[in-house]
Design an enzyme around this catalytic site. Structure first.
Site, PDB file in Angstrom:
ATOM      1  N   ALA A   1       0.829  -1.207   0.000  1.00  0.00           N
ATOM      2  CA  ALA A   1       0.000   0.000   0.000  1.00  0.00           C
ATOM      3  C   ALA A   1       0.865   1.260   0.000  1.00  0.00           C
ATOM      4  O   ALA A   1       1.976   1.276   0.532  1.00  0.00           O
ATOM      5  CB  ALA A   1      -0.914   0.007   1.222  1.00  0.00           C
TER       6      ALA A   1
ATOM      7  N   GLU B   1       0.256  -9.815  -1.434  1.00  0.00           N
ATOM      8  CA  GLU B   1      -1.142 -10.243  -1.524  1.00  0.00           C
ATOM      9  C   GLU B   1      -1.626 -10.292  -2.971  1.00  0.00           C
ATOM     10  O   GLU B   1      -2.431 -11.151  -3.329  1.00  0.00           O
ATOM     11  CB  GLU B   1      -2.028  -9.330  -0.677  1.00  0.00           C
ATOM     12  CG  GLU B   1      -1.830  -9.570   0.815  1.00  0.00           C
ATOM     13  CD  GLU B   1      -2.551  -8.553   1.681  1.00  0.00           C
ATOM     14  OE1 GLU B   1      -3.303  -8.978   2.574  1.00  0.00           O
ATOM     15  OE2 GLU B   1      -2.354  -7.334   1.476  1.00  0.00           O
TER      16      GLU B   1
ATOM     17  N   GLU C   1       2.441  -6.065   7.835  1.00  0.00           N
ATOM     18  CA  GLU C   1       1.466  -5.049   8.231  1.00  0.00           C
ATOM     19  C   GLU C   1       1.396  -4.779   9.731  1.00  0.00           C
ATOM     20  O   GLU C   1       1.189  -3.635  10.158  1.00  0.00           O
ATOM     21  CB  GLU C   1       0.074  -5.425   7.706  1.00  0.00           C
ATOM     22  CG  GLU C   1      -0.123  -5.193   6.212  1.00  0.00           C
ATOM     23  CD  GLU C   1       0.309  -6.356   5.353  1.00  0.00           C
ATOM     24  OE1 GLU C   1      -0.029  -6.358   4.155  1.00  0.00           O
ATOM     25  OE2 GLU C   1       0.994  -7.268   5.861  1.00  0.00           O
TER      26      GLU C   1
ATOM     27  N   GLY D   1       0.679  -5.593   0.601  1.00  0.00           N
ATOM     28  CA  GLY D   1      -0.272  -5.710  -0.495  1.00  0.00           C
ATOM     29  C   GLY D   1       0.352  -6.216  -1.772  1.00  0.00           C
ATOM     30  O   GLY D   1      -0.324  -6.829  -2.607  1.00  0.00           O
TER      31      GLY D   1
END
Length: 266
Positions: A72, A120, A140, A117
């Protein structure tokens, strides 16, 4: 090869006859950090690819030399108010679910950093090809949040609950060799060859029946986590969807005639 851009940060390339599509993350100045705009573009590209019946395989790549995606965009996140973050959340989720819900097989080509992310996005693919420079992880909790792009659900499905817990709770980064050993990535290739090898794998997959590929993916995804009898019912439904298709008829005919199939795709 044709190219189409989705926003500023996502490039889609269609290779050869268009059966292999490459979704390239292209925000090099930020190491492909996923901003709101980039998330919206990833989701838009996935919606377009998912609706294209000519596409049989999607390969997710990066144009950055040292990173797949660093996760992110924390600089952007830091500027958002609580209300703005709430509004941004569905947009961010749309990028990950866009990749995850593609109806065709998906391959991630990972080099350098694939963190948070970024990892992910790779986990949302069916197969992860990585080179020796890859560094993956879900860090995270080290910045006060949790994996929110599917990581807490996708990682244990790959490596088991206890291993996923250790990786997520420690927020540690895992280098390529250990990542392959633990099952965090599936195929380990020579440095700099992740994209080439992922595209080669995609080409081998794309040679098969498009109807069969979509049905096989559906059965794999829907059946995962079910008890065996329920899973076999999912498989049977997928089988019935292809058993009377044009692809099945062509596949059997081509086998008997000792020729390459010409898939009708229906």
């Amino acid at each position: 090869m044709s190219e189409e851009r989705f926003g500023e940060f996502v490039l889609v390339r269609r290779h050869g006859d268009g059966h292999v599509a490459e979704l390239a993350l292209d925000r090099p100045k930020a190491m492909n950090a996923v901003s709101t705009e980039m998330a919206r573009s990833v989701a838009g590209a996935c919606a377009s690819l998912g609706a294209d019946r000519d596409v049989r395989v999607v390969v997710v790549t990066s144009t950055h030399e040292r990173a797949f995606c660093v996760g992110a965009d924390l600089k952007e996140r830091n500027s958002l108010s609580d209300a703005e973050l709430v509004r941004q959340r569905p947009v961010a989720r749309g990028a990950y679910t866009g990749v995850l819900e593609l109806p065709v097989p998906t391959v991630a080509a990972v080099h350098g950093f694939a963190l948070g992310g970024g990892f992910e996005l790779a986990l949302s693919c069916d197969v992860i090809v990585a080179d020796g420079t890859a560094v993956v992880g879900l860090p995270e909790v080290s910045v006060g949040v949790i994996p929110g792009g599917g990581g807490t659900q996708l990682l244990p499905r790959r490596v088991g609950a206890a291993r996923a817990a250790e990786l997520i709770f420690t927020a540690r980064r895992v280098e390529a060799a250990e990542a392959r050993e633990l099952g965090l990535v599936d195929v380990l290739v020579e440095d700099g060859r992740d994209r080439e090898e992922a595209l080669a794998l995609a080409s081998r997959i794309a040679a098969n029946s498009p109807v069969g590929l979509r049905a096989a993916k559906r059965a794999l995804r829907l059946g995962h986590g079910l008890d065996l009898p329920a899973g076999l019912e999912v498989e049977d439904a997928a089988w019935r969807s292809v058993a009377f298709s044009g692809d099945r008829a062509e596949g059997v005919a081509a086998f008997n005639e000792k020729r390459k199939p010409q898939w009708p795709g229906q």
